[in-house]
Design a protein around this motif. Structure first.
Motif, PDB file in Angstrom:
ATOM      1  N   THR A  88       0.852  -1.184   0.000  1.00 36.32           N
ATOM      2  CA  THR A  88       0.000   0.000   0.000  1.00 36.32           C
ATOM      3  C   THR A  88       0.892   1.239   0.000  1.00 36.32           C
ATOM      4  O   THR A  88       2.104   1.143   0.179  1.00 36.32           O
ATOM      5  CB  THR A  88      -0.932  -0.012   1.244  1.00 36.32           C
ATOM      6  OG1 THR A  88      -1.800   1.123   1.202  1.00 36.32           O
ATOM      7  CG2 THR A  88      -0.175  -0.001   2.562  1.00 36.32           C
ATOM      8  N   ARG A  92      -2.963   6.344  -2.507  1.00 38.36           N
ATOM      9  CA  ARG A  92      -3.171   5.337  -3.552  1.00 38.36           C
ATOM     10  C   ARG A  92      -4.589   5.532  -4.125  1.00 38.36           C
ATOM     11  O   ARG A  92      -5.529   5.702  -3.373  1.00 38.36           O
ATOM     12  CB  ARG A  92      -3.062   3.956  -2.909  1.00 38.36           C
ATOM     13  CG  ARG A  92      -3.259   2.824  -3.867  1.00 38.36           C
ATOM     14  CD  ARG A  92      -3.154   1.495  -3.131  1.00 38.36           C
ATOM     15  NE  ARG A  92      -2.985   0.406  -4.062  1.00 38.36           N
ATOM     16  CZ  ARG A  92      -2.849  -0.865  -3.678  1.00 38.36           C
ATOM     17  NH1 ARG A  92      -2.834  -1.175  -2.394  1.00 38.36           N
ATOM     18  NH2 ARG A  92      -2.707  -1.822  -4.567  1.00 38.36           N
ATOM     19  N   GLY A 120      -9.018  -3.126   6.290  1.00 36.09           N
ATOM     20  CA  GLY A 120      -7.907  -3.725   5.550  1.00 36.09           C
ATOM     21  C   GLY A 120      -6.862  -2.647   5.324  1.00 36.09           C
ATOM     22  O   GLY A 120      -6.461  -2.346   4.210  1.00 36.09           O
ATOM     23  N   GLU A 126      -3.103   4.214   4.144  1.00 38.35           N
ATOM     24  CA  GLU A 126      -4.439   4.626   3.703  1.00 38.35           C
ATOM     25  C   GLU A 126      -5.168   5.366   4.832  1.00 38.35           C
ATOM     26  O   GLU A 126      -5.825   6.387   4.603  1.00 38.35           O
ATOM     27  CB  GLU A 126      -5.229   3.380   3.291  1.00 38.35           C
ATOM     28  CG  GLU A 126      -6.592   3.664   2.747  1.00 38.35           C
ATOM     29  CD  GLU A 126      -7.298   2.376   2.318  1.00 38.35           C
ATOM     30  OE1 GLU A 126      -7.991   2.402   1.308  1.00 38.35           O
ATOM     31  OE2 GLU A 126      -7.151   1.340   3.001  1.00 38.35           O
ATOM     32  N   ASP A 153      -7.020  -4.420  10.453  1.00 40.91           N
ATOM     33  CA  ASP A 153      -6.375  -5.403   9.578  1.00 40.91           C
ATOM     34  C   ASP A 153      -6.219  -6.696  10.363  1.00 40.91           C
ATOM     35  O   ASP A 153      -6.268  -6.690  11.591  1.00 40.91           O
ATOM     36  CB  ASP A 153      -5.002  -4.906   9.101  1.00 40.91           C
ATOM     37  CG  ASP A 153      -4.576  -5.592   7.811  1.00 40.91           C
ATOM     38  OD1 ASP A 153      -4.801  -5.029   6.720  1.00 40.91           O
ATOM     39  OD2 ASP A 153      -4.038  -6.725   7.881  1.00 40.91           O
TER      40      ASP A 153
END
Ligand SMILES: C[S@@+](CC[C@H](N)C(=O)[O-])C[C@H]1O[C@@H](n2cnc3c(N)ncnc32)[C@H](O)[C@@H]1O
Length: 282
Positions: A88, A92, A120, A126, A153
């Motif tokens: 990641t 993004r 996630g 993120e 996560d």
């Protein structure tokens, strides 16, 4: 070459047999919903050989026995840590953050609290991106309520990195200059860290998407579940989307990865544009 060297000494990898790979795939699917196709065999072999070596195991059957008989569940966590891909980076698929800033957040101006779920989150980039965008929006619009981001996560090692909040330049490459100045601090040696103000908006937690249900009391105003479902088969994906939907407020947004799709008719979600859905009003 010394003919008496063992395969270990030669650094050769242990290959799972067909039956071992099937058992391993089944175990991973049952616990994590991750679908390991035959194409993933080489990757699995490479990543798990290190674990076999550390544990002094000679075959994948021995490894499977160890995982199944571990009462602490830690061997299972180590397994998913090894096989899941946590790749990641900040900003993004940036158009999602533009939509969040220009549309989704503006619709929430009258809320006393804005809740976003980063589902996630891998190593945290993120979630910190969401925090930057939301904080900047709040500063510009004079929003006085509170911003809360839950980032979850399955991978503990990924979450440790997320909590540490330190990243190399390549991960922060797409962060706009003004955001870099406001929300990141340079630590020298190509290393950046996230400002305490930004960290305070995020709660990182371990959560397995395969759990029966998720322990949230309040619904979220946006859910980002991007580049996660690529590992799941159709059935698992549909069940997960249903579960997530229960925790999304009516009329609010569900973001998935650009290479993913839900099918236009699935669940209570309406298609908005590629990789973006909205939960219908009740
Ligand atoms: C490629 S990363 C996606 C990171 C980020 N969302 C993005 O788009 O850049 C996929 C993440 O899904 C997580 N994951 C896979 N299976 C999971 C499960 N059953 N429960 C929770 N997380 C899972 C992995 O640990 C990994 O960190």
């Amino acid at each position: 070459m010394n003919p008496h060297l063992t395969s270990d000494e030669l650094g050769l990898l242990v290959d799972p047999t067909e039956a071992e790979f099937r058992s391993l795939s089944q175990l991973v699917y049952d616990h994590f919903g991750i679908h390991l196709t035959d194409k993933k065999k080489a990757l699995v072999r490479g990543r798990l050989n290190k674990v076999l070596k550390t544990r002094g195991l000679k075959t994948f059957s021995q490894y499977l026995d160890t995982v199944r008989s571990d009462p602490t569940g830690l061997a299972l966590i180590e397994l998913v840590d090894r096989i899941s891909t946590n790749h990641t980076f900040f900003f993004r698929e940036a158009d999602h953050f533009h939509f969040l800033r220009d549309v989704a957040l503006n619709e929430l101006r009258s809320e006393t609290e804005i809740r976003i779920w980063c589902a996630g989150c891998a190593t945290g980039e993120e979630a910190y991106t969401l925090a930057m965008v939301a904080q900047d929006w709040a500063e510009r619009t004079g929003y006085r309520g509170s911003l809360r981001i839950l980032a979850t996560d399955i991978s503990l090692t990924a979450l440790e990195t997320a909590v540490a909040g330190r990243y190399n330049s390549d991960r922060v490459r797409l962060v706009p200059q003004d955001f870099k100045r406001k929300y990141l601090e340079g630590l020298g040696e190509d290393l950046w860290t996230v400002s305490p103000a930004l960290r305070s908006l995020i709660l990182f937690r371990r959560l397995n998407f395969m759990d029966q249900d998720f322990p949230f009391r309040q619904q979220f105003h946006s859910v980002f579940c991007r580049n996660v479902m690529i590992y799941f088969d159709r059935e698992t994906k549909e069940a997960l989307v249903q579960k997530i939907c229960r925790h999304l407020a009516p009329g609010k947004y569900f973001f998935i990865g650009h290479s993913e799709s839900l099918g236009r008719t699935s669940s209570d979600l309406e298609y908005v544009q590629p990789s973006l859905y909205r939960k219908g009003a009740p």
